[in-house]
Write a protein that holds these residues in place. Structure first.
Motif, PDB file in Angstrom:
ATOM      1  N   GLN A  25      52.777  50.850  99.117  1.00  0.00           N
ATOM      2  CA  GLN A  25      53.054  48.943  99.011  1.00  0.00           C
ATOM      3  C   GLN A  25      51.830  49.165  98.127  1.00  0.00           C
ATOM      4  O   GLN A  25      52.181  47.857  97.962  1.00  0.00           O
ATOM      5  CB  GLN A  25      53.076  48.626 100.414  1.00  0.00           C
ATOM      6  CG  GLN A  25      53.416  47.267 100.856  1.00  0.00           C
ATOM      7  CD  GLN A  25      53.112  46.833 102.136  1.00  0.00           C
ATOM      8  OE1 GLN A  25      52.642  47.304 103.229  1.00  0.00           O
ATOM      9  NE2 GLN A  25      52.959  45.254 102.340  1.00  0.00           N
ATOM     10  N   ASP A  29      52.160  46.699  95.109  1.00  0.00           N
ATOM     11  CA  ASP A  29      51.960  45.095  94.855  1.00  0.00           C
ATOM     12  C   ASP A  29      50.760  44.906  94.081  1.00  0.00           C
ATOM     13  O   ASP A  29      50.994  44.178  93.060  1.00  0.00           O
ATOM     14  CB  ASP A  29      51.100  44.396  96.781  1.00  0.00           C
ATOM     15  CG  ASP A  29      52.484  44.532  97.256  1.00  0.00           C
ATOM     16  OD1 ASP A  29      53.051  44.781  96.973  1.00  0.00           O
ATOM     17  OD2 ASP A  29      52.021  44.298  98.897  1.00  0.00           O
ATOM     18  N   SER A 236      59.236  45.804  93.856  1.00  0.00           N
ATOM     19  CA  SER A 236      59.452  45.469  94.927  1.00  0.00           C
ATOM     20  C   SER A 236      59.980  45.669  95.831  1.00  0.00           C
ATOM     21  O   SER A 236      59.567  45.705  97.098  1.00  0.00           O
ATOM     22  CB  SER A 236      59.804  43.756  94.595  1.00  0.00           C
ATOM     23  OG  SER A 236      58.858  43.325  93.252  1.00  0.00           O
ATOM     24  N   SER A 239      58.067  48.276  97.986  1.00  0.00           N
ATOM     25  CA  SER A 239      56.677  47.544  98.866  1.00  0.00           C
ATOM     26  C   SER A 239      57.630  46.683  99.594  1.00  0.00           C
ATOM     27  O   SER A 239      57.048  47.182 101.043  1.00  0.00           O
ATOM     28  CB  SER A 239      55.966  46.026  97.320  1.00  0.00           C
ATOM     29  OG  SER A 239      55.385  45.131  98.796  1.00  0.00           O
ATOM     30  N   LEU A 313      43.890  46.135  99.480  1.00  0.00           N
ATOM     31  CA  LEU A 313      44.897  45.145  98.558  1.00  0.00           C
ATOM     32  C   LEU A 313      43.292  44.370  98.135  1.00  0.00           C
ATOM     33  O   LEU A 313      43.273  44.458  96.734  1.00  0.00           O
ATOM     34  CB  LEU A 313      45.715  43.738  99.431  1.00  0.00           C
ATOM     35  CG  LEU A 313      45.874  42.786  98.580  1.00  0.00           C
ATOM     36  CD1 LEU A 313      47.310  43.399  98.023  1.00  0.00           C
ATOM     37  CD2 LEU A 313      46.711  42.058  99.323  1.00  0.00           C
ATOM     38  N   MET A 454      44.811  37.416  95.931  1.00  0.00           N
ATOM     39  CA  MET A 454      45.533  38.913  96.443  1.00  0.00           C
ATOM     40  C   MET A 454      43.863  39.400  97.263  1.00  0.00           C
ATOM     41  O   MET A 454      44.177  39.479  98.595  1.00  0.00           O
ATOM     42  CB  MET A 454      46.056  39.942  95.565  1.00  0.00           C
ATOM     43  CG  MET A 454      47.677  40.354  94.707  1.00  0.00           C
ATOM     44  SD  MET A 454      47.019  41.592  94.551  1.00  0.00           S
ATOM     45  CE  MET A 454      49.367  41.683  94.546  1.00  0.00           C
TER      46      MET A 454
END
Length: 749
Positions: A25, A29, A236, A239, A313, A454
């Motif tokens: 994921q 992203d 997308s 994710s 992230l 992010m």
């Protein structure tokens, strides 16, 4: 939480799968802003052309480019191209894609990797810009003097009427040192721009070359945008699928852990001795089994969804943002420092309050429990207002603490939004200047902005975790305290068995006992022996230690000195289950469970026959009121036996003990709610029913113990007398005083 980490072992596989999905994921992203940047830079601004290395180029155009390359650069470029002419075997293959091939030979790019493309990209880009610059000068001679001076050429002396090809042929005839000077001037001119910007500036020339080859440049652009857009859509969806799956797995793990912890806590509490119950209040144990474990469950969900995802992230965002622009790295540094400072402030304010909350919940639970269980007493003394005030104080304290923490947490959101908006403005302001100075592409600025968001979101998620962890850690510590508490009453490693010829004999040998943490003994040198088929009664003033003595037989507490023997074996040398399996116990405060009369009686023996249940109820003098109920033994019993009287409660508790048909029957002051007639009838029936069972009766009434074969009189934890009723009336002053205070001399004879 570390103390409870071992309880996550059964869920290791699901946790590992969740971590892998979180990594997927995170990567998906983090890839989206980069693809968005490519659509803006390559798809829109560059018409779908990704770099300055064309897939095909005319021979004549390649010769022009070669003029502005060193010998090494020229060799490096040409080795990656194959010249195709009308005599080549692959001529027909390429003619359809490149119609201009019918007019002149072209170079076709070989299949090369990205590393090689990146290597020759600036070489081709600078050459394209040099050729384009000269062609613009030819088209607009007014700037020839200035442009030529930048390249080390005197372009004003070029004769009028010369074509572009003628001019480049003339340049090709220049001496080697002159060409080197031109290339040096070109390198110096584009030195400050950077290779990426050079390649982007050269895209126009590549696009013009594609048009000259007869290629559809609009189709190239649309194909690139569609291809990149579809890839973004797939990422997308990947994710989203990972997010849903991780949510499912985290919920499964958290719920499973909570279930296991509740079971472990319940099992642990089930094996607690009275000493451990004295350490943990009932209200606290209930809170630990419910609210505290719920806090742990919520934390596990947060940990699985954030603690692994947020670093991916945040760290990935920082790396990719710096890849887009190192010159704006100071903006991210300022944002991170501000975020960390905010989190530290919130953490330092909220942490002490989280520790207080659980204690306040315990207090509120205790007050609520006392009010509900003692409602009749509260009403009898008209203390409703006092109890309402007491509850309001506890409720208000908890509410104020929760509100304080919520205000602190809520204040983070506007500060975070202000920081994010300010960060966006700063990035756009600085980035716009860099775009204007050809130091950055628009798409890279947009990607940098998204990566910065992010990073902020990663720290925001971590801050939520930092706020959740302290409270859940307090709860985890409270649950771990229960699970880590070992009962002081333990089974022996090599237990003995009750397989001897003796049955129902209890012997106390110089037994002394003091409660854990107490300074003095409450029982002193107690010695007596009970025999099967006989009744031993205990009587004495309140607080003399009668119920404590019974608790020692059942090993609810362990003695401090001496020995307690059952059937000739020290009770500490056998399993607790084996010991209690031989004892039927009726506590001082009778307890019935929600269900039916039958289910309560079968609590002693779930396989007992209906005749056995009926016989036990008859002996306990309970059949009278059971038969009056329409449903008989199927009649409902509410929680705690609230829908039966105190006497009925006691008689059903006695009947339950009789269903067990024990060797030893312990009746702890369970005749107190019975009238004298029922008391007498029950004792007579009990005597005939119990047969060879040893009966121990604790009572306050002399009339209840008069017929016992042995009466033990306790006073201040010591034996004041021992014998039959007649013997004690003559020899024991304490017993005589108790007897005369209840009955007349005629009744005692």
């Amino acid at each position: 939480m570390i103390r409870l980490a071992r309880y996550l072992k059964p869920f290791t596989l699901m946790i590992l799968i969740a971590i892998a999905l979180l990594f997927i994921q995170g990567m998906a992203d983090l890839s989206l802003p980069d693809y968005m940047s490519n659509i803006v830079n390559n798809g829109i601004q560059q018409g779908g052309i990704e770099n300055a290395v064309p897939k095909a180029i005319r021979l004549n155009e390649m010769n022009k480019l070669a003029l502005f390359m060193s010998a090494d650069d020229k060799a490096e470029v040409l080795k990656n191209y194959t010249l195709i002419a009308n005599t080549s075997t692959d001529y027909d293959k390429y003619l359809k894609d490149y119609p201009q091939l019918s007019e002149e030979a072209i170079y076709i790019l070989n299949k090369i990797d990205q590393k090689e493309t990146d290597k020759i990209n600036p070489m081709m880009g600078k050459a394209f810009l040099a050729v384009s610059g000269i062609e613009q000068i030819i088209a607009n001679p007014s700037g020839a003097a200035i442009a030529g001076s930048e390249l080390g050429l005197d372009l004003t002396k070029i004769p009028e009427g010369m074509t572009s090809d003628q001019i480049f042929n003339m340049l090709a005839d220049l001496p080697a040192d002159q060409l080197l000077k031109i290339r040096t001037a070109i390198d110096k001119k584009f030195e400050s721009i950077g290779d990426k910007m050079v390649a982007q500036m050269a895209i126009g020339s590549v696009k013009a070359e594609y048009s000259a080859l007869g290629m559809d440049v609009n189709k190239i652009q649309s194909n690139y945008i569609w291809r990149t857009g579809l890839l973004m859509l797939l990422l997308s969806l990947l994710s989203a699928a990972s997010t849903v799956t991780v949510g499912y797995l985290s919920a499964r793990v958290a719920a499973g852990l909570s279930r296991n912890l509740r079971r472990k806590v319940f099992d642990k509490v089930e094996n607690f001795s009275n000493a451990e119950f004295d350490k943990f209040s009932t209200a606290s144990l209930i809170t630990r089994s419910t609210n505290d474990i719920t806090q742990i469950q919520m934390l596990v969900i947060i940990l699985m969804r954030i603690v692994f995802y947020a670093p991916i992230l945040g760290i990935g965002g920082i790396i990719l943002a710096l890849d887009k622009s190192t010159s704006m790295s100071w903006i991210i540094a300022v944002a991170i420092v501000t975020l960390v400072s905010l989190i530290i402030v919130v953490f330092s304010i909220a942490l002490p309050k989280f520790k207080i909350i659980q204690n306040l919940i315990d207090r509120l639970s205790l007050i609520t429990r006392e009010n509900l269980s003692g409602m009749m007493v509260i009403r009898a003394f008209n203390k409703q207002k006092f109890e309402e005030d007491r509850f309001d104080r506890a409720n208000t304290d908890l509410t104020k603490t929760n509100l304080f923490i919520n205000r602190v947490m809520v204040s983070m959101m506007p500060v975070m939004m202000l920081l994010m908006n300010g960060l966006s403005l700063l990035i756009i302001w600085v980035g716009a200047h860099q775009v204007a100075q050809s130091q950055m592409q628009v798409g890279d600025m947009m990607a940098f902005l998204q990566y910065a968001m992010m990073i902020v979101m990663a720290f925001l998620m971590m801050s939520v975790m930092f706020i959740m962890v302290p409270r859940a850690s307090v709860s985890a510590g409270r649950v771990a305290d229960v699970l880590g508490t070992e009962s002081i009453i333990r089974d022996p490693q090599d237990p003995k068995n009750f397989n001897g010829p003796i049955h129902g004999v209890i012997e106390f040998k110089n037994v002394s006992f003091r409660y854990p943490g107490a300074d003095e003994d409450v029982l002193h040198n107690i010695s007596f022996t009970t025999k099967p088929g006989q009744t031993t009664a205990f009587i004495g003033p309140t607080g003399s230690g009668k119920s404590t003595l019974v608790n020692l037989i059942l090993r609810f507490y362990d003695i401090s000195k001496g020995q307690i023997l059952v059937n000739g074996i020290d009770i500490r040398e056998v399993k607790q289950h084996d010991l209690r399996d031989k004892i039927g116990y009726v506590p001082q405060k009778s307890t019935l469970f929600s269900g039916t009369i039958e289910s309560n009686l079968r609590y002693a023996d779930e396989n007992a026959s209906e005749d056995k249940l009926r016989t036990a109820a008859e002996v306990a003098q309970a059949m009278e009121f059971i038969s009056e109920k329409p449903e008989g033994f199927k009649s409902e019993i509410s929680q705690g036996g609230k829908n039966v009287s105190g006497g009925q409660n006691q008689r059903l508790s006695i009947a339950r003990a009789l269903v067990k048909n024990p060797e030893i029957l312990v009746l702890d002051d369970c005749f107190s709610a019975l009238d004298f007639k029922t008391d007498s009838a029950l004792r007579k029936a009990l005597k005939s029913y119990s047969g060879q069972s040893t009966i121990l009766i604790i009572a306050q009434r002399v009339g209840t113990v008069m017929t016992a074969e042995q009466i033990v009189v306790l006073e201040d934890g010591k034996i004041a007398g021992k014998g039959t009723h007649g013997e004690l009336m003559k020899s024991c002053e304490t017993y005589r005083e108790i007897a005369l205070s209840q009955l007349s001399k005629e009744e005692l004879e």
